[in-house]
Motif scaffolding. Structure first.
Motif, PDB file in Angstrom:
ATOM      1  N   ALA A 280     -34.221 118.275 -14.936  1.00 34.28           N
ATOM      2  CA  ALA A 280     -34.109 118.914 -13.628  1.00 34.28           C
ATOM      3  C   ALA A 280     -35.180 119.993 -13.553  1.00 34.28           C
ATOM      4  N   ASN A 281     -35.998 119.968 -12.504  1.00 28.25           N
ATOM      5  CA  ASN A 281     -37.073 120.958 -12.403  1.00 28.25           C
ATOM      6  C   ASN A 281     -36.538 122.309 -11.954  1.00 28.25           C
ATOM      7  N   VAL A 282     -37.115 123.375 -12.521  1.00 32.45           N
ATOM      8  CA  VAL A 282     -36.649 124.734 -12.250  1.00 32.45           C
ATOM      9  C   VAL A 282     -37.464 125.420 -11.156  1.00 32.45           C
ATOM     10  N   SER A 283     -38.640 124.872 -10.824  1.00 36.17           N
ATOM     11  CA  SER A 283     -39.525 125.445  -9.812  1.00 36.17           C
ATOM     12  C   SER A 283     -40.062 124.320  -8.936  1.00 36.17           C
TER      13      SER A 283
ATOM     14  N   ALA B 222     -32.110 128.793 -13.341  1.00 36.95           N
ATOM     15  CA  ALA B 222     -31.615 127.429 -13.547  1.00 36.95           C
ATOM     16  C   ALA B 222     -30.408 127.436 -14.477  1.00 36.95           C
ATOM     17  N   ALA B 223     -30.454 128.263 -15.512  1.00 41.36           N
ATOM     18  CA  ALA B 223     -29.310 128.376 -16.427  1.00 41.36           C
ATOM     19  C   ALA B 223     -28.087 128.935 -15.697  1.00 41.36           C
ATOM     20  N   ARG B 224     -28.314 129.929 -14.828  1.00 39.49           N
ATOM     21  CA  ARG B 224     -27.208 130.479 -14.036  1.00 39.49           C
ATOM     22  C   ARG B 224     -26.552 129.386 -13.199  1.00 39.49           C
ATOM     23  N   ARG B 225     -27.356 128.578 -12.559  1.00 36.90           N
ATOM     24  CA  ARG B 225     -26.804 127.512 -11.706  1.00 36.90           C
ATOM     25  C   ARG B 225     -26.067 126.464 -12.541  1.00 36.90           C
ATOM     26  N   ALA B 226     -26.591 126.165 -13.724  1.00 34.16           N
ATOM     27  CA  ALA B 226     -25.902 125.212 -14.601  1.00 34.16           C
ATOM     28  C   ALA B 226     -24.535 125.743 -15.007  1.00 34.16           C
ATOM     29  N   ILE B 227     -24.458 127.032 -15.260  1.00 31.27           N
ATOM     30  CA  ILE B 227     -23.174 127.659 -15.610  1.00 31.27           C
ATOM     31  C   ILE B 227     -22.200 127.545 -14.434  1.00 31.27           C
TER      32      ILE B 227
ATOM     33  N   ILE C 195     -40.767 131.861 -15.739  1.00 29.47           N
ATOM     34  CA  ILE C 195     -39.828 132.310 -16.767  1.00 29.47           C
ATOM     35  C   ILE C 195     -38.505 132.712 -16.116  1.00 29.47           C
ATOM     36  N   ALA C 196     -38.600 133.452 -15.014  1.00 32.96           N
ATOM     37  CA  ALA C 196     -37.385 133.840 -14.281  1.00 32.96           C
ATOM     38  C   ALA C 196     -36.681 132.620 -13.701  1.00 32.96           C
TER      39      ALA C 196
ATOM     40  N   ALA D 126     -42.740 130.160 -24.583  1.00 27.26           N
ATOM     41  CA  ALA D 126     -41.469 129.547 -24.980  1.00 27.26           C
ATOM     42  C   ALA D 126     -40.444 130.609 -25.364  1.00 27.26           C
ATOM     43  N   LEU D 127     -40.866 131.619 -26.104  1.00 28.49           N
ATOM     44  CA  LEU D 127     -39.939 132.687 -26.504  1.00 28.49           C
ATOM     45  C   LEU D 127     -39.407 133.430 -25.284  1.00 28.49           C
ATOM     46  N   ALA D 128     -40.278 133.665 -24.307  1.00 33.16           N
ATOM     47  CA  ALA D 128     -39.848 134.365 -23.097  1.00 33.16           C
ATOM     48  C   ALA D 128     -38.872 133.521 -22.286  1.00 33.16           C
ATOM     49  N   VAL D 129     -39.099 132.207 -22.226  1.00 31.82           N
ATOM     50  CA  VAL D 129     -38.182 131.312 -21.514  1.00 31.82           C
ATOM     51  C   VAL D 129     -36.825 131.290 -22.206  1.00 31.82           C
ATOM     52  N   ILE D 130     -36.827 131.180 -23.518  1.00 37.91           N
ATOM     53  CA  ILE D 130     -35.564 131.201 -24.268  1.00 37.91           C
ATOM     54  C   ILE D 130     -34.811 132.496 -23.989  1.00 37.91           C
TER      55      ILE D 130
END
Length: 394
Positions: A60-63, A154-159, A148-149, A202-206
């Protein structure tokens, strides 16, 4: 017969999974034009739910700039949440856990898919393949921070949609991988240069995703990361680079998931290295974070080999397209009835969406074991498979 992969597993964050079988993320090409979930997708996942301990969705694309192909899921806005809720519910049958894979395609897209917008990447460098790859625009620092934001959102929406975790798709030459690879990233700012600095994105995305998890849920929620072991371009990611990458993230994610066409594969670049890639990654992750092995797993013997080689979970992809009840048949000791080939006439019965059927017949014919295909079966022990980033763009 008792099978180790049918045993349960408890993650460090407290999430319990009923068995070690994972349905690998696979493209369905079946979302609406704007990335909303369709009934076809829900039916497809529901058909395969209930058996595996976890099911990971296709990307699923985030942007908006991250869309890689038509028919792709989107998690770019809250308008997607109602459909994603239906998808999560369809997957979460009989305690199967639902994981939403999230990504940004980066330069692995084109202006037609992006409605005449130029693709973006770490640097303005054209990909070596496919032949019609377009020159991407180098992301500004502000645009990097926005993406990155976007991963965190996207994680918030998945939750909110009820998923049990997200998987960051850092494999198959997509944007997360592009930032780590010299082939795509020749920046000289904080996001590029040395191998260590190419890891920063990658670290910032995590970190962005984990902040969202901490803020929006108190339930156990997985953050996984998928990685391709090697690139074959020069310059490009080599095995030692990926092992270094895993060493840097393994205590920051809940699992690491390899992307390979065969679990038997050894290095594609260093022919003197005879150890399986799987065993070499397992040596780095053992005792720190679970490892998901993958690649041409069809029968229980294959799954057992993956675990014996050091993995904690076994991901099954194409075989779960052909045999949705794979786990249940193994549990019932009905192994003889497991289908390892696929008749085109059975695809409707197997709830394979019509668009996905065309995609499988055209772009993935060589790996699907169609009963009507007279060509020799490809193993991908010594070469990249289409699903690893070499598929033909539709």
């Amino acid at each position: 017969m008792s099978q180790q992969f049918l045993s349960s597993y408890s993650f460090a964050n407290g999430l319990n999974v009923k068995n070690r079988i994972v349905m690998a993320p696979m493209t369905t090409m079946s979302s609406f034009y704007n990335g909303m979930v369709t009934t076809d997708e829900i039916d497809y996942y529901a058909k395969r739910a209930g058996g595996p301990g976890m099911i990971i969705t296709g990307v699923a694309n985030v942007s908006e700039s991250g869309k890689g192909f038509e028919g792709e899921l989107s998690v770019t806005s809250d308008a997607m949440i109602p459909g994603l809720k239906k998808l999560a519910r369809a997957i979460k049958q009989e305690e199967t856990k639902a994981i939403l894979q999230i990504f940004h395609a980066g330069r692995k897209t084109n202006s037609k898919i992006l409605h005449n917008e130029q693709p973006v990447s770490a640097s303005s460098l054209k990909a070596d393949y496919p032949a019609d790859s377009e020159l991407p625009k180098e992301l500004t620092n502000e645009e990097v921070l926005q993406i990155i934001a976007d991963f965190g959102e996207a994680a918030r929406r998945a939750i909110l949609a009820g998923f049990d975790g997200v998987e960051l798709h850092g494999a198959n030459t997509y944007l997360l991988q592009q930032f780590f690879s010299e082939n795509a990233n020749q920046r000289t700012d904080q996001w590029g240069g040395s191998r260590k600095k190419r890891l920063n994105f990658a670290l910032a995305v995590i970190d962005s995703v984990k902040q969202a998890v901490q803020k929006y849920t108190e339930k156990p929620f997985l953050v996984g990361y998928r990685i391709s072991p090697e690139e074959i371009e020069t310059p490009g990611i080599r095995l030692e680079d990926s092992l270094y990458f895993v060493d840097q993230i393994k205590d920051k994610v809940d699992y690491i998931h390899l992307s390979m066409g065969s679990y038997k594969r050894t290095s594609l670049n260093d022919k003197t290295n005879k150890k399986t890639l799987l065993s070499q990654f397992a040596a780095r992750t053992k005792g720190v974070t679970p490892l998901i092995g993958i690649g041409s797993v069809e029968v229980p013997e294959d799954a057992n080999h993956v675990l014996h080689d050091g993995a904690d979970f076994v991901a099954i992809g194409r075989e779960l397209i052909r045999e949705p009840k794979w786990v249940q048949k193994v549990e019932s000791d009905d192994i003889a009835s497991i289908r390892t080939s696929l008749s085109p006439l059975d695809m409707d019965e197997l709830a394979i969406p019509a668009v996905m059927q065309v995609y499988l017949m055209e772009s993935f014919k060589s790996v699907m074991h169609f009963t009507t295909d007279s060509d020799a079966i490809q193993t991908y022990d010594t070469s990249l498979a289409p699903m690893e980033g070499f598929e033909k763009k539709l």
